[in-house]
Design a protein around this motif. Structure first.
Motif, PDB file in Angstrom:
ATOM      1  N   ALA A   1       0.826  -1.206   0.000  1.00  0.00           N
ATOM      2  CA  ALA A   1       0.000   0.000   0.000  1.00  0.00           C
ATOM      3  C   ALA A   1       0.862   1.259   0.000  1.00  0.00           C
ATOM      4  N   LEU A   2       2.021   1.178   0.643  1.00  0.00           N
ATOM      5  CA  LEU A   2       2.932   2.326   0.660  1.00  0.00           C
ATOM      6  C   LEU A   2       3.426   2.623  -0.746  1.00  0.00           C
ATOM      7  N   LEU A   3       3.758   1.584  -1.507  1.00  0.00           N
ATOM      8  CA  LEU A   3       4.189   1.782  -2.892  1.00  0.00           C
ATOM      9  C   LEU A   3       3.089   2.418  -3.724  1.00  0.00           C
ATOM     10  N   HIS A   4       1.878   1.848  -3.608  1.00  0.00           N
ATOM     11  CA  HIS A   4       0.741   2.352  -4.394  1.00  0.00           C
ATOM     12  C   HIS A   4       0.454   3.806  -4.051  1.00  0.00           C
ATOM     13  N   THR A   5       0.406   4.123  -2.761  1.00  0.00           N
ATOM     14  CA  THR A   5       0.064   5.482  -2.342  1.00  0.00           C
ATOM     15  C   THR A   5       1.163   6.464  -2.718  1.00  0.00           C
ATOM     16  N   PHE A   6       2.416   6.053  -2.575  1.00  0.00           N
ATOM     17  CA  PHE A   6       3.531   6.945  -2.912  1.00  0.00           C
ATOM     18  C   PHE A   6       3.504   7.303  -4.399  1.00  0.00           C
ATOM     19  N   PHE A   7       3.339   6.300  -5.262  1.00  0.00           N
ATOM     20  CA  PHE A   7       3.312   6.558  -6.696  1.00  0.00           C
ATOM     21  C   PHE A   7       2.112   7.425  -7.083  1.00  0.00           C
ATOM     22  N   THR A   8       0.981   7.220  -6.432  1.00  0.00           N
ATOM     23  CA  THR A   8      -0.224   7.972  -6.778  1.00  0.00           C
ATOM     24  C   THR A   8      -0.152   9.418  -6.299  1.00  0.00           C
ATOM     25  N   MET A   9       0.212   9.617  -5.037  1.00  0.00           N
ATOM     26  CA  MET A   9       0.176  10.952  -4.464  1.00  0.00           C
ATOM     27  C   MET A   9       1.413  11.787  -4.786  1.00  0.00           C
ATOM     28  N   SER A  10       2.453  11.192  -5.352  1.00  0.00           N
ATOM     29  CA  SER A  10       3.633  11.969  -5.746  1.00  0.00           C
ATOM     30  C   SER A  10       3.443  12.638  -7.106  1.00  0.00           C
ATOM     31  N   LEU A  11       2.362  12.295  -7.791  1.00  0.00           N
ATOM     32  CA  LEU A  11       2.076  12.913  -9.082  1.00  0.00           C
ATOM     33  C   LEU A  11       1.604  14.349  -8.895  1.00  0.00           C
ATOM     34  N   PRO A  12       1.786  15.201  -9.922  1.00  0.00           N
ATOM     35  CA  PRO A  12       1.274  16.580  -9.817  1.00  0.00           C
ATOM     36  C   PRO A  12      -0.239  16.617 -10.032  1.00  0.00           C
ATOM     37  N   TYR A  13      -0.937  17.305  -9.131  1.00  0.00           N
ATOM     38  CA  TYR A  13      -2.388  17.496  -9.254  1.00  0.00           C
ATOM     39  C   TYR A  13      -2.640  18.999  -9.345  1.00  0.00           C
ATOM     40  N   CYS A  14      -2.934  19.463 -10.548  1.00  0.00           N
ATOM     41  CA  CYS A  14      -3.042  20.893 -10.817  1.00  0.00           C
ATOM     42  C   CYS A  14      -4.494  21.374 -10.870  1.00  0.00           C
ATOM     43  N   GLY A  15      -5.432  20.495 -10.739  1.00  0.00           N
ATOM     44  CA  GLY A  15      -6.847  20.816 -10.847  1.00  0.00           C
ATOM     45  C   GLY A  15      -7.416  20.231 -12.131  1.00  0.00           C
ATOM     46  N   PRO A  16      -8.694  19.887 -12.105  1.00  0.00           N
ATOM     47  CA  PRO A  16      -9.661  20.043 -11.019  1.00  0.00           C
ATOM     48  C   PRO A  16      -9.343  19.128  -9.832  1.00  0.00           C
ATOM     49  N   ASN A  17      -9.986  19.421  -8.725  1.00  0.00           N
ATOM     50  CA  ASN A  17      -9.708  18.661  -7.505  1.00  0.00           C
ATOM     51  C   ASN A  17     -10.966  17.956  -6.973  1.00  0.00           C
ATOM     52  N   ILE A  18     -11.923  17.718  -7.843  1.00  0.00           N
ATOM     53  CA  ILE A  18     -13.178  17.073  -7.447  1.00  0.00           C
ATOM     54  C   ILE A  18     -13.072  15.568  -7.680  1.00  0.00           C
ATOM     55  N   VAL A  19     -13.151  14.788  -6.606  1.00  0.00           N
ATOM     56  CA  VAL A  19     -13.069  13.329  -6.667  1.00  0.00           C
ATOM     57  C   VAL A  19     -14.489  12.767  -6.652  1.00  0.00           C
ATOM     58  N   ASN A  20     -14.849  12.089  -7.714  1.00  0.00           N
ATOM     59  CA  ASN A  20     -16.193  11.529  -7.813  1.00  0.00           C
ATOM     60  C   ASN A  20     -16.273  10.214  -7.040  1.00  0.00           C
ATOM     61  N   HIS A  21     -16.155  10.356  -5.712  1.00  0.00           N
ATOM     62  CA  HIS A  21     -16.213   9.183  -4.837  1.00  0.00           C
ATOM     63  C   HIS A  21     -16.529   9.668  -3.435  1.00  0.00           C
ATOM     64  N   TYR A  22     -16.752   8.742  -2.493  1.00  0.00           N
ATOM     65  CA  TYR A  22     -17.030   9.146  -1.120  1.00  0.00           C
ATOM     66  C   TYR A  22     -15.791   9.045  -0.235  1.00  0.00           C
ATOM     67  N   PHE A  23     -14.668   8.573  -0.800  1.00  0.00           N
ATOM     68  CA  PHE A  23     -13.390   8.603  -0.093  1.00  0.00           C
ATOM     69  C   PHE A  23     -12.272   8.663  -1.124  1.00  0.00           C
ATOM     70  N   CYS A  24     -11.036   8.831  -0.655  1.00  0.00           N
ATOM     71  CA  CYS A  24      -9.903   8.953  -1.578  1.00  0.00           C
ATOM     72  C   CYS A  24      -9.498   7.581  -2.093  1.00  0.00           C
ATOM     73  N   GLU A  25     -10.230   7.100  -3.051  1.00  0.00           N
ATOM     74  CA  GLU A  25      -9.959   5.803  -3.658  1.00  0.00           C
ATOM     75  C   GLU A  25      -8.945   5.990  -4.794  1.00  0.00           C
ATOM     76  N   GLY A  26      -7.962   5.092  -4.882  1.00  0.00           N
ATOM     77  CA  GLY A  26      -6.835   5.246  -5.800  1.00  0.00           C
ATOM     78  C   GLY A  26      -7.181   5.645  -7.221  1.00  0.00           C
ATOM     79  N   PRO A  27      -7.933   4.835  -7.970  1.00  0.00           N
ATOM     80  CA  PRO A  27      -8.235   5.172  -9.368  1.00  0.00           C
ATOM     81  C   PRO A  27      -8.957   6.504  -9.527  1.00  0.00           C
ATOM     82  N   SER A  28      -9.843   6.842  -8.595  1.00  0.00           N
ATOM     83  CA  SER A  28     -10.586   8.104  -8.690  1.00  0.00           C
ATOM     84  C   SER A  28      -9.665   9.303  -8.538  1.00  0.00           C
ATOM     85  N   VAL A  29      -8.712   9.224  -7.620  1.00  0.00           N
ATOM     86  CA  VAL A  29      -7.753  10.313  -7.421  1.00  0.00           C
ATOM     87  C   VAL A  29      -6.752  10.349  -8.566  1.00  0.00           C
ATOM     88  N   LEU A  30      -6.298   9.190  -8.994  1.00  0.00           N
ATOM     89  CA  LEU A  30      -5.298   9.104 -10.065  1.00  0.00           C
ATOM     90  C   LEU A  30      -5.799   9.732 -11.357  1.00  0.00           C
TER      91      LEU A  30
END
Length: 313
Positions: free
Chosen positions: A159-188
């Motif tokens: 999970a550390l590998l998955h989260t590190f690779f996902t959250m280390s990416l640049p997120y410039c907007g939009p910032n609306i996640v179509n989910h009820y929690f921070c689920e990997g594919p939705s944030v990615l």
């Protein structure tokens, strides 16, 4: 939003979780339903943990692993549902970038750990049915502790590998996640760059954490089925099968929805449908697991009645 020093580019500092509905009446109904599910899940799994700890007759490898499963389910459902309940009442649906990072990591770690724990539980049933006379010798407490620690270490590391690779990416907007929690594919899907390589890494981890455990569980039950068919007594055969029925049920509840979401092609991604399916394996399985094990298990029922009897004395 915040600006990256030295670059003409902004990065999001928080995400907005859409959840399920914006209608006030619908949100009130959903809050009541999900609050009941959450409290029932916590109480049900907490009851199993308490019974296993208090009743010495439940101090066996099978119930040791069941106790760990209950703890994982409690943590699993508590990672997402309290925040979802707050968002159903509040006007703001935001979550900080760090909060999203932590939620994604803990959720992924618990999910991966539970996935591998089911393999350990299937091995427990394999030894109990195929080698009943050597059960306590093979599954001694030293091995049980190692079998429990292994999924935890692997789950939290993957999970550390998955989260590190996902959250280390640049997120410039939009910032609306179509989910009820921070689920990997939705944030990615909100990343500002091509995520093809990350998708490959994610799929590799999913194969390791999902497909391999499923294969090992199937292999265990093939051997179990062969052993059961060799039993001549119909009653003994039914008893042997019933000891595996609860485990098979919870495995189906867990792997069915999660496999559909994480192992299907990206082209078939549907945010609304995936939210509903993820709610099932995230929330409903934590509620169903204690029901399945308590309703079908005479030892759990006996321990519960014993505790209730002493509680009234």
């Amino acid at each position: 939003m915040w600006i990256i020093p030295g670059q003409n580019q902004t990065r999001v500092s928080e995400f907005i979780l859409l959840g399920f509905s914006s209608d006030p009446t619908t949100k009130s109904i959903l809050f009541s339903v999900f609050l009941f599910i959450y409290l029932s899940s916590v109480i049900g799994n907490g009851l199993i943990i308490m019974l296993v700890c208090l009743d010495k007759q439940l101090h066996t490898p099978m119930y040791f692993f069941l106790c760990i499963l209950a703890m994982l389910d409690m943590g699993y459902v508590s990672t997402t549902m309290p925040q979802m309940l707050v968002h159903l009442l509040a006007h703001s649906h935001t979550i900080s970038f760090a909060g999203c990072w932590i939620q994604m990591y803990v959720f992924g770690a618990l999910a991966a750990t539970e996935s591998m724990l089911f393999v350990v539980m299937s091995y427990d049933r394999y030894v109990a049915i195929c080698y009943p006379l050597h059960y306590t010798v093979i599954l001694n407490w030293g091995l049980c502790i190692r079998l429990a620690a292994g999924p935890c270490v692997c789950g939290f590391f993957s999970a550390l590998l998955h989260t590190f690779f996902t959250m280390s990416l640049p997120y410039c907007g939009p910032n609306i996640v179509n989910h009820y929690f921070c689920e990997g594919p939705s944030v990615l899907s909100l990343a500002c760059i091509d995520t093809h390589i990350i998708d490959i890494v994610d799929q590799t981890l999913i194969v390791l954490m999902c497909l391999i455990p499923i294969s090992l569980i199937v292999a265990s039950y093939v051997h179990i089925a062969k052993a059961i068919l060799k039993i001549k007594s119909t009653q003994a055969r039914f008893k042997a099968f019933s000891t595996c029925a609860s485990h098979l049920t919870v495995v189906t509840f867990f792997y069915g929805p999660s496999s559909y979401i994480y192992m299907r092609p990206n082209s078939s991604y549907s945010p609304e449908r995936d939210k509903q399916i993820s709610l099932f394996y995230n929330s409903f399985t934590a509620l169903l697991n204690p029901l399945v094990y308590s309703l079908r298990n005479k030892d759990i029922k006996r321990a519960f009645l014993k505790v209730m009897k002493h509680g009234r004395m």
